[in-house]
Structure formats: structure tokens, C-alpha cells
Design a protein around this motif. Structure first.
Motif, PDB file in Angstrom:
ATOM      1  N   GLY A   1       0.833  -1.197   0.000  1.00  0.00           N
ATOM      2  CA  GLY A   1       0.000   0.000   0.000  1.00  0.00           C
ATOM      3  C   GLY A   1       0.866   1.244   0.000  1.00  0.00           C
ATOM      4  N   ARG A   2       0.215   2.388   0.052  1.00  0.00           N
ATOM      5  CA  ARG A   2       0.915   3.673   0.106  1.00  0.00           C
ATOM      6  C   ARG A   2       0.722   4.273   1.491  1.00  0.00           C
ATOM      7  NH1 ARG A   2       0.031   8.239  -4.381  1.00  0.00           N
ATOM      8  NH2 ARG A   2       1.485   6.855  -5.448  1.00  0.00           N
ATOM      9  N   VAL A   3       1.818   4.706   2.095  1.00  0.00           N
ATOM     10  CA  VAL A   3       1.740   5.333   3.414  1.00  0.00           C
ATOM     11  C   VAL A   3       0.962   6.642   3.275  1.00  0.00           C
ATOM     12  CG1 VAL A   3       3.028   6.229   5.385  1.00  0.00           C
ATOM     13  CG2 VAL A   3       3.964   4.311   4.059  1.00  0.00           C
ATOM     14  N   ALA A   4      -0.128   6.766   4.035  1.00  0.00           N
ATOM     15  CA  ALA A   4      -0.975   7.957   3.938  1.00  0.00           C
ATOM     16  C   ALA A   4      -0.637   8.984   5.008  1.00  0.00           C
ATOM     17  CB  ALA A   4      -2.446   7.558   4.048  1.00  0.00           C
ATOM     18  N   GLY A   5       0.229   8.617   5.947  1.00  0.00           N
ATOM     19  CA  GLY A   5       0.612   9.563   6.990  1.00  0.00           C
ATOM     20  C   GLY A   5       1.560   8.918   7.975  1.00  0.00           C
ATOM     21  N   GLY A   6       2.342   9.749   8.670  1.00  0.00           N
ATOM     22  CA  GLY A   6       3.230   9.247   9.708  1.00  0.00           C
ATOM     23  C   GLY A   6       4.457   8.539   9.164  1.00  0.00           C
ATOM     24  N   VAL A   7       5.172   7.862  10.066  1.00  0.00           N
ATOM     25  CA  VAL A   7       6.402   7.138   9.735  1.00  0.00           C
ATOM     26  C   VAL A   7       6.314   5.743  10.340  1.00  0.00           C
ATOM     27  CG1 VAL A   7       8.924   7.111   9.935  1.00  0.00           C
ATOM     28  CG2 VAL A   7       7.711   9.296   9.775  1.00  0.00           C
ATOM     29  N   PHE A   8       6.659   4.732   9.559  1.00  0.00           N
ATOM     30  CA  PHE A   8       6.692   3.351  10.042  1.00  0.00           C
ATOM     31  C   PHE A   8       8.128   2.843  10.003  1.00  0.00           C
ATOM     32  CE2 PHE A   8       2.360   3.927   8.658  1.00  0.00           C
ATOM     33  CZ  PHE A   8       1.602   3.206   9.580  1.00  0.00           C
ATOM     34  N   LYS A   9       8.530   2.121  11.071  1.00  0.00           N
ATOM     35  CA  LYS A   9       9.865   1.532  11.148  1.00  0.00           C
ATOM     36  C   LYS A   9       9.741   0.092  11.639  1.00  0.00           C
ATOM     37  CE  LYS A   9      12.166   5.910  12.270  1.00  0.00           C
ATOM     38  NZ  LYS A   9      13.014   6.640  13.242  1.00  0.00           N
ATOM     39  N   PRO A  10      10.684  -0.780  11.250  1.00  0.00           N
ATOM     40  CA  PRO A  10      10.666  -2.141  11.795  1.00  0.00           C
ATOM     41  C   PRO A  10      10.716  -2.106  13.324  1.00  0.00           C
ATOM     42  CG  PRO A  10      12.184  -2.006   9.950  1.00  0.00           C
ATOM     43  CD  PRO A  10      11.754  -0.600  10.250  1.00  0.00           C
ATOM     44  N   GLY A  11       9.861  -2.923  13.957  1.00  0.00           N
ATOM     45  CA  GLY A  11       9.794  -2.932  15.413  1.00  0.00           C
ATOM     46  C   GLY A  11       8.676  -2.084  15.978  1.00  0.00           C
ATOM     47  N   ASP A  12       8.100  -1.197  15.169  1.00  0.00           N
ATOM     48  CA  ASP A  12       7.000  -0.351  15.643  1.00  0.00           C
ATOM     49  C   ASP A  12       5.784  -1.201  15.983  1.00  0.00           C
ATOM     50  OD1 ASP A  12       8.465   1.934  15.351  1.00  0.00           O
ATOM     51  OD2 ASP A  12       7.423   2.661  13.558  1.00  0.00           O
ATOM     52  N   GLU A  13       5.143  -0.865  17.096  1.00  0.00           N
ATOM     53  CA  GLU A  13       3.886  -1.526  17.440  1.00  0.00           C
ATOM     54  C   GLU A  13       2.753  -0.852  16.679  1.00  0.00           C
ATOM     55  OE1 GLU A  13       1.094  -2.478  21.333  1.00  0.00           O
ATOM     56  OE2 GLU A  13       3.273  -2.237  21.593  1.00  0.00           O
ATOM     57  N   VAL A  14       1.936  -1.654  16.019  1.00  0.00           N
ATOM     58  CA  VAL A  14       0.835  -1.110  15.215  1.00  0.00           C
ATOM     59  C   VAL A  14      -0.458  -1.824  15.578  1.00  0.00           C
ATOM     60  CG1 VAL A  14       2.251  -0.360  13.258  1.00  0.00           C
ATOM     61  CG2 VAL A  14       1.358  -2.701  13.306  1.00  0.00           C
ATOM     62  N   THR A  15      -1.559  -1.130  15.306  1.00  0.00           N
ATOM     63  CA  THR A  15      -2.898  -1.682  15.524  1.00  0.00           C
ATOM     64  C   THR A  15      -3.577  -1.874  14.180  1.00  0.00           C
ATOM     65  OG1 THR A  15      -3.078  -0.525  17.642  1.00  0.00           O
ATOM     66  CG2 THR A  15      -5.132  -1.296  16.639  1.00  0.00           C
ATOM     67  N   VAL A  16      -4.221  -3.002  14.008  1.00  0.00           N
ATOM     68  CA  VAL A  16      -4.957  -3.295  12.781  1.00  0.00           C
ATOM     69  C   VAL A  16      -6.407  -2.867  12.990  1.00  0.00           C
ATOM     70  CG1 VAL A  16      -5.700  -5.078  11.177  1.00  0.00           C
ATOM     71  CG2 VAL A  16      -3.452  -5.250  12.282  1.00  0.00           C
ATOM     72  N   LEU A  17      -6.880  -1.972  12.134  1.00  0.00           N
ATOM     73  CA  LEU A  17      -8.272  -1.542  12.200  1.00  0.00           C
ATOM     74  C   LEU A  17      -9.026  -2.065  10.977  1.00  0.00           C
ATOM     75  CD1 LEU A  17      -7.894   2.169  13.394  1.00  0.00           C
ATOM     76  CD2 LEU A  17      -8.455   0.169  14.764  1.00  0.00           C
ATOM     77  N   PRO A  18     -10.298  -2.503  11.116  1.00  0.00           N
ATOM     78  CA  PRO A  18     -11.158  -2.286  12.287  1.00  0.00           C
ATOM     79  C   PRO A  18     -11.102  -3.375  13.351  1.00  0.00           C
ATOM     80  CG  PRO A  18     -12.451  -3.173  10.484  1.00  0.00           C
ATOM     81  CD  PRO A  18     -11.055  -3.007   9.953  1.00  0.00           C
ATOM     82  N   SER A  19     -10.300  -4.462  13.171  1.00  0.00           N
ATOM     83  CA  SER A  19     -10.340  -5.581  14.117  1.00  0.00           C
ATOM     84  C   SER A  19      -9.804  -5.211  15.489  1.00  0.00           C
ATOM     85  CB  SER A  19      -9.550  -6.770  13.551  1.00  0.00           C
ATOM     86  OG  SER A  19      -8.174  -6.428  13.448  1.00  0.00           O
TER      87      SER A  19
END
Length: 414
Positions: A243-261
Motif C-alpha cells: 500500500g501507500r503510506v498515507a501519513g506518519g512514519v513506520f519503522k521495523p519494530g514499531d507496534e501497530v494496531t490493525v483496524l477495524p479488528s
């Protein structure tokens, strides 16, 4: 090199297409055969000069009438920067075309005829640039050669424009440049005919204007476009989310939340055509892998828990109506937002905007072509969204007629 997307806007005959032709011509960005074809066509039409507008006005109707109708995109580059130009129409009945061309622009050039000054169309285009959150405006006062390069005329026009622009809430920077697109004054090279003007030429400003701050690098947003499963011996267990990053910065190791689940996981690696990356930010297109196996598909979004998007089925938005067919009361449409598609119904039309006066016209219940106003929508599924002011990618959507598959409106979430 970084990329600058910009759009041109102005009333009919203000010289938008001629300006773009001059930019391409003087920056040596057109081929010899294009130039020869343009010269031949100009002779055949009986034009006194080489008609540079023919570079962008390709439709037969455009050449016959000498106006821009459709959006024309042109690409060129200088040693400092790459550019994508959207030449958009100035005529009132093609407002929807201007909205389309300007929707991805970082900067807008608004042309004003030095003989006419600020007119209703100028205000219309400034309002649309403001509505679409284009933060950088260049006010190019064109045809200065027809007013004897008068500083007084130029200053009067800029004063009028700044007076109107002070009522708009978004524009960060306004740069005013007096030009003659026909003769090339202050387009690529500084003009000797206007020694009183001490600012940059148009191309110099386009090469150096800073637009890096326009992207939202705070709120992490990654709408999933596609799940990549190669099923090959080399990548037997690979599962990536493209996909295309729509905002912010992502790095390996970052904790992320999957929405809507709502499941939590971590970014395992970031892949790109150039290999693995140490980070990804807007507007880069990448593929993320996660440490956990999670049910995740197109239309879902990866975010960071500290600043999640709003989740709602009730949407308030400003829309520009594109369709020839008026919007029916409580119209049922398809809404496409980032990579998600859902059914929607128009609950209420709040008001239209009179673009020339900025007044709100209340008591309306429908939209006709080129109308701009505010509506309330109810969607079948919750949308993961931000306001358009905060993030242009997650704050915008289009509405589609389910019967004809026609795009009938573009919307900006309030």
C-alpha cells in the motif's frame, strides 16, 4: 530528486496554456519535432506568434475555441526538481475539472490578466485552492506587456487579491510574480522590462518552494491495498501487505494496531523495489510484513495506538458535484475512501457555497453539476478517517453512482 505537483488556474484567455508552453519551451523540455509541429500548426491557423498553448490544448474543441476544457498533464524536470503540471480549465462550467486536477497539487498558480484585475473567476479559483488545502499559491499577473509593464497596475491587483485571500483560512504562502507568458518575462528568466520587480522568476520559485511540510508525518496511517503471497520456493511463507503510506512514519519494530479488528502486532520489515528499508513515510509505496499472522485484507488500515483515526458511520463533508444528473434527495451511492468501498446514503444537504461571495446558501436539498457545499452521509460500514484539514489522503473520498458506475462527486471530510 523530489517531485512538485502544481496546477494552473485562471479565467478564460488569461494565458494558462501559453504559460505552461513557455515554461516547457524556455526550460528546453520539449522535443524538436514537437516544436516543429507547433510552428506548423500556428502558421496554418494564421497566428502571429508560435502558439505555445498548442502544447497542452490537444482537443479539437480546445483549439477551435482557444480555451482549455479537459485537464492536461505535462511532465518535465530541471536539475533541481521533477514537476507534474495539471493545466486545468478556467471556465465556470468546468469547475469539476479544476477540482480533479488540483486535488493532488502541492501548489497552485493563479493567473490574473493585468488588464482585468481580480474578477469572479479569480476568487472562485482561490476558494477552490483553499478548499483543497493547497497551501502554496503563486499569483501570476500575466500580460504585463499589455499594460506597459506598469508597477502601479501590478501592485493594485496584488492588493485586491490579498484582501480577498485574507478571508480564506488555509493558504500558507502567497507569492506574487508579474509575468508575460507570451514574451517570457519572469517565467524562466528575469525580465529586463520590469527592473522594479526584485523577486524570483516563476521557475526559480517552483524549484525552491518547500513543500515537505505539507504531508502529515505525525499520524501513522497505512491503508492496505493488496496482500502479497508469492507462493514460490524462494518466498514460501511470505505474507506482505502492500500500500501507500498515507501519513506518519513506520519503522521495523514499531507496534501497530490493525483496524477495524483492533489486533496489535509489530512491523517485522519494510520492503520496496529497491530492497528493505529502515523506514517508510508518506507518500511512499511499500510492502510491510508483520510479526503475527493476522486476518488483514484490502480496506483495512495499520495505525499506531497513540493517535488512531476517527471511526464512524456518520460523515460530514464538503463536496463538489461532478455529474450532469442532479443529486436526488436521500441519494444512495457508493463511497470509495482510501482502499475501502462501502454503500452510503445522503442524509441531509446543509448548504451550498456561493464561491464568489463565500456566503452559505441554506434551504437547498440537492446538488447540480459544479455545485460545492456541505452534506451529511451515513455509511453502511464505519470509515477509518481523519479530517481533510489534517490528512488529505484519509480525509478525502469519491462518490459513485451504483447504476452507471459514474464518479458523481468528490468529498472532503470536515
Amino acid at each position: 530528486m523530489d517531485l512538485l505537483r502544481f496546477t494552473t488556474a485562471g479565467s478564460v484567455d488569461d494565458g494558462k496554456s501559453t504559460l505552461i508552453g513557455r515554461l516547457l519551451y524556455d526550460s528546453k523540455s520539449i522535443f524538436e519535432d514537437q516544436l516543429e509541429a507547433m510552428e506548423e500548426s500556428s502558421k496554418r491557423r494564421g497566428d502571429e506568434h508560435v502558439n505555445l498553448a498548442l502544447l497542452t490544448d490537444g482537443l479539437k474543441a480546445e483549439r477551435e475555441q482557444g480555451i482549455t476544457i479537459d485537464v492536461a498533464y505535462r511532465y518535465f524536470a530541471t536539475p533541481k526538481r521533477k514537476f507534474i503540471i495539471a493545466d486545468t480549465p478556467g471556465h465556470i462550467q468546468y469547475t469539476r475539472n479544476m477540482v480533479t486536477g488540483a486535488s493532488t497539487a502541492n501548489l497552485a498558480i493563479i493567473l490574473i490578466d493585468a488588464r482585468k484585475g481580480v474578477i469572479e473567476q479569480t476568487k472562485r479559483h482561490a476558494f477552490i485552492a483553499n478548499l483543497l488545502r493547497i497551501q502554496h499559491l503563486v499569483v501570476a499577473v500575466n500580460k504585463m506587456d499589455l499594460v506597459d509593464y506598469s508597477e502601479e497596475v501590478y501592485e493594485s491587483i496584488i492588493k485586491d487579491f490579498r484582501s480577498f485571500a485574507s478571508r480564506l483560512d488555509n493558504i500558507v504562502g502567497i507569492t506574487a510574480i508579474p509575468i508575460s507568458a507570451l514574451n517570457g518575462d519572469n517565467v524562466v528568466d528575469k525580465s529586463e522590462s520590469m527592473p522594479w520587480y526584485e523577486g524570483p522568476s516563476l521557475l526559480y520559485h517552483l524549484e525552491n518552494v518547500y513543500v515537505g511540510g505539507d504531508e502529515n508525518h505525525v499520524d501513522a496511517r497505512f491503508p492496505v491495498q493488496w496482500v502479497i503471497r508469492p507462493m514460490s520456493d524462494e518466498w514460501h511463507d511470505f505474507r506482505g501487505y502492500a500500500g501507500r503510506v498515507a501519513g506518519g512514519v513506520f519503522k521495523p519494530g514499531d507496534e501497530v494496531t490493525v483496524l477495524p479488528s483492533g489486533f496489535n502486532t509489530r512491523v517485522k520489515a519494510i520492503h520496496s523495489p529497491e530492497g528493505e528499508r529502515s523506514e517508510a513515510f508518506a507518500p511512499q509505496s511499500v510492502c510491510l510484513t508483520l510479526t503475527d499472522e493476522i486476518d488483514l485484507s484490502r480496506g483495512d488500515m495499520l495505525v499506531k495506538a497513540n493517535n488512531p483515526p476517527k471511526v464512524s458511520q456518520d460523515i460530514e463533508a464538503m463536496v463538489c458535484w461532478f455529474s450532469n444528473k442532479p443529486m436526488a434527495n436521500r441519494a444512495k451511492l457508493i463511497l470509495r475512501h482510501t482502499t475501502k468501498e462501502t454503500k452510503a446514503i445522503v442524509q441531509e444537504v446543509k448548504y451550498h457555497v456561493d464561491i464568489n461571495t463565500l456566503h452559505k446558501i441554506e434551504g437547498v436539498d440537492s446538488f447540480t453539476m459544479n455545485d460545492i457545499g456541505r452534506i451529511s452521509l451515513r455509511t453502511a460500514e464505519p470509515l477509518l478517517h481523519d479530517s481533510y484539514r489534517r490528512n488529505r489522503s484519509t480525509g478525502s473520498f469519491i462518490l459513485i453512482d451504483p447504476g452507471t458506475n459514474e464518479t458523481v462527486a468528490a468529498g472532503m471530510i470536515v
